[in-house]
Scaffold this active site. Structure first.
Site, PDB file in Angstrom:
ATOM      1  N   GLN A  93       0.861  -1.615   0.162  1.00 57.77           N
ATOM      2  CA  GLN A  93       0.319  -0.442  -0.554  1.00 57.77           C
ATOM      3  C   GLN A  93       0.502   1.066  -0.352  1.00 57.77           C
ATOM      4  OE1 GLN A  93      -3.770  -0.377   0.585  1.00 57.77           O
ATOM      5  NE2 GLN A  93      -3.759   1.541  -0.219  1.00 57.77           N
ATOM      6  N   PHE A  94       1.554   2.055  -0.629  1.00 57.62           N
ATOM      7  CA  PHE A  94       2.589   2.526  -1.492  1.00 57.62           C
ATOM      8  C   PHE A  94       0.941   3.844  -0.691  1.00 57.62           C
ATOM      9  CE2 PHE A  94       0.009   3.197  -5.739  1.00 57.62           C
ATOM     10  CZ  PHE A  94       0.169   4.394  -5.911  1.00 57.62           C
ATOM     11  N   THR A  95       0.383   4.233  -0.497  1.00 56.76           N
ATOM     12  CA  THR A  95      -0.650   5.395  -0.667  1.00 56.76           C
ATOM     13  C   THR A  95      -0.195   5.874   0.957  1.00 56.76           C
ATOM     14  OG1 THR A  95      -2.603   4.261   0.193  1.00 56.76           O
ATOM     15  CG2 THR A  95      -1.928   5.183  -2.394  1.00 56.76           C
TER      16      THR A  95
END
Length: 168
Positions: free
Chosen positions: A79-81
């Site tokens: 989950q890079f966000t």
């Protein structure tokens, strides 16, 4: 490294209409990598995920057992966000690890987690894919963890530099 951890009765990840992973009772973990994360961050997060006491024991005492104590499952979702910063109304991902380094670091994290526990109990989404995560919260219990390893080292470097400067 940042993790959003949810205690779940069950969870699954879909890519399109395909279920790529699913677990029963355990933890669903959204995993974000920061651009300055190192192996120390990975090791810290693996240790925390396996020992974090968010489950009750046999007598009903809360916060007594971890996922490893109870032989439960873990579902991790990249989950890079998680490192997004708002720039006006638009997310800015400059603090997230770049696309060249992130796949290898995430794969290393998953391998270390599997090696430290039971590989059959550690599941994964599909890195870089558009995923749907479906889960049934247990509690609900949701926690956020940030690894301190890199931040501590940077702080120590600054303190050492200040100490050296004051000696001059």
């Amino acid at each position: 490294m940042r993790a959003v951890i949810q205690r779940v009765c069950e969870a699954r990840v879909l890519v399109g209409d395909e279920v790529v992973s699913s677990i029963g009772r355990g933890l669903c973990v959204l995993v974000g990598l920061a651009r300055d994360d190192t192996e120390k961050d990975v090791d810290w997060m693996v240790r925390k995920l396996l020992t974090l006491r968010v489950f009750e024991d046999d007598t009903g005492r809360r916060w007594a057992k971890g996922v490893k104590d109870l032989n439960l499952e873990i579902l991790c979702v990249s989950q890079f966000t998680l490192y997004a910063q708002l720039k006006g109304n638009k997310p800015d991902f400059r603090d997230s690890m770049g696309g060249d380094e992130a796949p290898a670091m995430y794969a290393d994290f998953m391998q270390r987690l599997r090696n430290a526990y039971d590989a059959d109990k550690v599941k994964d989404g599909r890195f870089g894919a558009m995923m749907r995560v479906q889960l049934e919260n247990d509690g609900p219990v949701t926690l956020t963890l940030d690894s301190p390893a890199t931040k501590i080292e940077n702080k120590q470097i600054v303190e050492l530099a200040e100490e050296l400067h004051s000696d001059l």
